[in-house]
Design a protein around this motif. Structure first.
Motif, PDB file in Angstrom:
ATOM      1  N   HIS A 162       0.777  -1.261  -0.033  1.00  0.00           N
ATOM      2  CA  HIS A 162      -0.069   0.091  -0.053  1.00  0.00           C
ATOM      3  C   HIS A 162       0.848   1.225   0.104  1.00  0.00           C
ATOM      4  O   HIS A 162       1.947   1.161   0.369  1.00  0.00           O
ATOM      5  CB  HIS A 162      -1.121  -0.053   1.182  1.00  0.00           C
ATOM      6  CG  HIS A 162      -0.480  -0.215   2.360  1.00  0.00           C
ATOM      7  ND1 HIS A 162       0.356   0.679   3.252  1.00  0.00           N
ATOM      8  CD2 HIS A 162      -0.272  -1.423   3.186  1.00  0.00           C
ATOM      9  CE1 HIS A 162       0.805  -0.040   4.418  1.00  0.00           C
ATOM     10  NE2 HIS A 162       0.408  -1.315   4.198  1.00  0.00           N
TER      11      HIS A 162
ATOM     12  N   SER B  66      -5.741   4.303   4.971  1.00  0.00           N
ATOM     13  CA  SER B  66      -6.249   4.889   3.752  1.00  0.00           C
ATOM     14  C   SER B  66      -6.687   6.231   3.985  1.00  0.00           C
ATOM     15  O   SER B  66      -7.330   6.531   5.303  1.00  0.00           O
ATOM     16  CB  SER B  66      -7.388   4.062   2.880  1.00  0.00           C
ATOM     17  OG  SER B  66      -8.381   3.974   3.874  1.00  0.00           O
TER      18      SER B  66
ATOM     19  N   ASP C 112      -3.575   0.137  -2.302  1.00  0.00           N
ATOM     20  CA  ASP C 112      -4.933   0.532  -1.774  1.00  0.00           C
ATOM     21  C   ASP C 112      -6.280  -0.096  -2.799  1.00  0.00           C
ATOM     22  O   ASP C 112      -7.202   0.383  -2.588  1.00  0.00           O
ATOM     23  CB  ASP C 112      -5.187   2.277  -2.033  1.00  0.00           C
ATOM     24  CG  ASP C 112      -6.267   2.674  -1.151  1.00  0.00           C
ATOM     25  OD1 ASP C 112      -6.286   2.160   0.026  1.00  0.00           O
ATOM     26  OD2 ASP C 112      -7.047   3.588  -1.797  1.00  0.00           O
TER      27      ASP C 112
ATOM     28  N   SER D  56      -5.077  -0.329   5.760  1.00  0.00           N
ATOM     29  CA  SER D  56      -5.855   0.254   4.771  1.00  0.00           C
ATOM     30  C   SER D  56      -7.043  -0.573   4.614  1.00  0.00           C
ATOM     31  O   SER D  56      -8.000   0.013   3.731  1.00  0.00           O
ATOM     32  CB  SER D  56      -5.073   0.516   3.549  1.00  0.00           C
ATOM     33  OG  SER D  56      -4.484  -0.606   3.123  1.00  0.00           O
TER      34      SER D  56
ATOM     35  N   GLY E 191      -9.506  -0.226   1.503  1.00  0.00           N
ATOM     36  CA  GLY E 191      -8.945   0.673   0.406  1.00  0.00           C
ATOM     37  C   GLY E 191     -10.133   1.035  -0.492  1.00  0.00           C
ATOM     38  O   GLY E 191     -11.206   1.209  -0.135  1.00  0.00           O
TER      39      GLY E 191
END
Length: 228
Positions: free
Chosen positions: A6, A12, A146, A175, A178
């Motif tokens: 990521h 995120s 992501d 994340s 994402g």
């Protein structure tokens, strides 16, 4: 070695926006919290999400054949897929690409980022036999930059799964999903997307922990997907 790639090591942008909710959005945040609690949220470990028109409180949805399609570079997401298979009896299908990734983690992250920037679609080495016969398709992947690994873009664009039910799960380093769920909806607009499970990755030992395996079982139970 982790298989989750990521751009930002913490969370995120969506997570940051959620954390910075203003007082004006407090009521909406409470509603989100209550919804997450009823769908089995475990803070920092598993995040069930629901999208589309399906309800988390509906009767068990299990009907028809189950496919468990997954991509895993290091084995972490593969282990989760195997847990799902043991509890649902579904058919496993591992996405494999014609090209390989470097053994070194940093080199892999660089290659994955370049593939995403170029909208590269890797060639897959195998096809799902009698894909139309499956009604419920679990899709499992590590969060790379992501979203989905580009191999999954190839897979979803090949089958589209119109009229089918998709159930996402992912491993991540903070994340969660994402932007991957939005990408799935964009590629498969005529599929139904059910509750997803985001598990903290970091290695096979993490997803084999008692708490992670409990999260998988609880999630499948809420979906009505358990055998027997």
């Amino acid at each position: 070695m982790t298989e989750n790639i990521h751009a930002h090591a913490a969370v995120s942008a969506n997570d940051e926006n959620d954390a910075a909710s203003s007082k004006a959005g407090l009521k909406a945040s409470k509603r989100k919290f209550l919804h997450a609690a009823t769908t089995g949220l475990v803070a920092g470990v598993a995040v069930p999400l629901i999208t589309g028109s399906a309800s988390a409180f509906a009767a068990p949805r299990r009907s028809g054949k189950i496919l468990i399609a997954y991509y895993s570079r290091t084995g972490t997401t593969r282990d989760v897929a195997n847990q799902i298979q043991r509890q649902t009896g579904g058919t496993l299908f591992e996405l494999q690409t014609a090209h390989s990734y470097p053994a070194a983690y940093r080199a892999t992250t660089n290659q994955a980022q370049k593939e995403q920037q170029a909208a590269f679609r890797p060639k897959l080495t195998a096809e799902v036999q009698d894909a139309a016969s499956y009604d419920l398709i679990f899709i499992g992947f590590p969060n790379w930059w992501d979203t989905l690994p580009m191999a999954f873009f190839s897979f979803l664009e090949q089958y589209r799964f119109a009229g089918k039910t998709l159930i996402p799960f992912c491993t991540h380093e903070g994340s969660h999903f994402g932007s991957s769920l939005g990408d799935v909806r964009a590629i498969c607009p005529n599929a139904t997307l059910l509750d997803g499970l985001a598990l903290r990755g970091g290695g096979v030992d993490k997803v084999q922990s008692d708490s992670a395996q409990r999260d998988v079982s609880d999630w499948l139970r809420k979906l009505g997907m358990l055998n027997g």
